[in-house]
Scaffold this motif. Structure first.
Motif, short mmCIF file in Angstrom:
data_model
loop_
_atom_site.label_atom_id
_atom_site.label_comp_id
_atom_site.label_asym_id
_atom_site.label_seq_id
_atom_site.Cartn_x
_atom_site.Cartn_y
_atom_site.Cartn_z
N ALA A 100 -5.30 41.79 44.85
CA ALA A 100 -5.39 42.93 43.93
C ALA A 100 -4.03 43.44 43.49
N GLU A 101 -2.98 43.09 44.23
CA GLU A 101 -1.62 43.52 43.85
C GLU A 101 -1.17 42.86 42.56
N GLY A 102 -1.70 41.67 42.24
CA GLY A 102 -1.44 41.07 40.95
C GLY A 102 -0.48 39.90 40.89
N SER A 103 0.16 39.54 42.01
CA SER A 103 1.12 38.43 41.96
C SER A 103 0.49 37.08 42.31
N ALA A 104 -0.73 37.11 42.80
CA ALA A 104 -1.43 35.87 43.17
C ALA A 104 -2.41 35.45 42.09
N GLY A 105 -2.74 34.17 42.10
CA GLY A 105 -3.75 33.65 41.20
C GLY A 105 -5.10 33.60 41.90
N GLN A 106 -5.76 32.46 41.80
CA GLN A 106 -7.10 32.33 42.38
C GLN A 106 -7.08 32.36 43.90
N GLU A 228 -3.54 30.69 45.41
CA GLU A 228 -2.47 30.17 44.58
C GLU A 228 -1.52 31.30 44.20
N MET A 229 -0.22 31.06 44.33
CA MET A 229 0.75 32.05 43.89
C MET A 229 1.15 31.76 42.44
N ALA A 246 -4.66 23.80 45.82
CA ALA A 246 -5.93 24.52 45.92
C ALA A 246 -7.09 23.68 45.40
N ASP A 247 -6.88 23.01 44.26
CA ASP A 247 -7.93 22.15 43.71
C ASP A 247 -8.31 21.05 44.70
#
Length: 280
Positions: A100-106, A228-229, A246-247
């Motif tokens: 939720a902080e926003g720097s990460a992806g999936q 994912e970052m 991740a995939d």
């Protein structure tokens, strides 16, 4: 500084491999610009799971991986500082806040196993067969020895949740914190005939002189996600490597390997499942 040194060393090694392999088929060979840092938990390392997965991932994708095995809290912090490209962690509440902080992806579901409460076969606190929260109350009320990881890991986070649910703030000579990983904490608990909370995979691979005394409670479910970052965490982050990892982790091959690992007794592959149904 540490991450820069790691990337430099990996680049040098990859370059040497490429030189040594001249004249051969290099289609799947890792290159200096295809190296990623994975921040993950000590349980994935201590169980031996990474030793199975990472070489296969490199062979399939050409991405070389440098794992940093730390507690989940520390892994999330490495991601927050842009010092890791992908995270494989097992602290769901902290993960949700982190994303939720926003720097990460999936953030994607990978697998689960469970936590177990282990201790001396004599079971002085009498925790065998009772609900997990009741077991924590019994350990505290009898001042039976308990060894905590105390390292902000996913295991430590679950232990703190159990104490909170039991209405207990553990303190005193009966409660000891190692500040170390699961393997070291199990050794200390065995040496002092104390109780501890551990993931089942590390317990089964380490085989300490402790018995599983409490298991099967849904409160002991241990769920792992891959995160994912993105470049929002820092310019050194490699989103392409993170996505590739991740995939692959949620793909059919890795999920099969996870399910087969340890004769199918250590982890349950969960990619694509409804997380709410796990452990039911």
């Amino acid at each position: 500084m540490l991450v820069s040194m790691i990337r430099h060393v990996l680049a040098a090694v990859a370059a040497l491999v490429m030189v040594a392999g001249c004249g051969t088929d290099q289609a799947a060979a890792p290159s200096a610009d295809r190296e990623l840092i994975l921040a993950t938990t000590t349980s994935t390392q201590d169980s031996g799971l990474l030793d199975e997965l990472l070489p296969a991932f490199t062979k399939d994708t050409g991405w070389r991986v440098k794992p940093l095995a730390v507690g989940s809290g520390q892994a999330l912090e490495l991601g927050r500082r842009g010092e890791a490209d992908a995270l494989l962690v097992h602290s769901p509440e902290a993960e949700v806040k982190f994303v939720a902080e926003g720097s990460a992806g999936q953030r994607r579901l990978v697998m689960h196993n469970d936590f177990v409460l282990v201790g001396p076969s004599a079971d002085p606190a009498g925790i065998k067969g009772v609900p997990a929260v009741e077991a924590m109350k019994k350990i505290a009320s009898g001042s039976a020895g308990f060894v905590s990881r105390g390292d902000d890991s996913g295991t430590h986070a679950r232990e703190k949740q159990l104490w909170q649910q039991a209405g207990i703030k553990p303190a005193g000579s009966w409660y000891r914190s190692t500040g170390q990983g699961m393997g070291a904490t199990l050794r200390v608990a065995a040496e002092t005939s104390a109780y501890t909370l551990t993931d089942r995979a590390t317990y089964l691979t380490q085989k300490p002189a402790l018995d599983v005394l409490n298991e099967g409670d849904k409160a002991l479910l241990n769920i792992y996600h891959v995160i994912e970052m993105t470049k929002k965490a820092g310019e050194r982050v490699q989103p392409d490597g993170a996505k590739a990892f991740a995939d692959w982790m949620v793909g059919a091959k890795a999920q099969q390997m996870i399910g087969d690992f340890g004769d199918g007794k250590l982890f349950v592959p969960d990619a694509g499942k409804d997380e709410a149904t796990l452990g039911s």
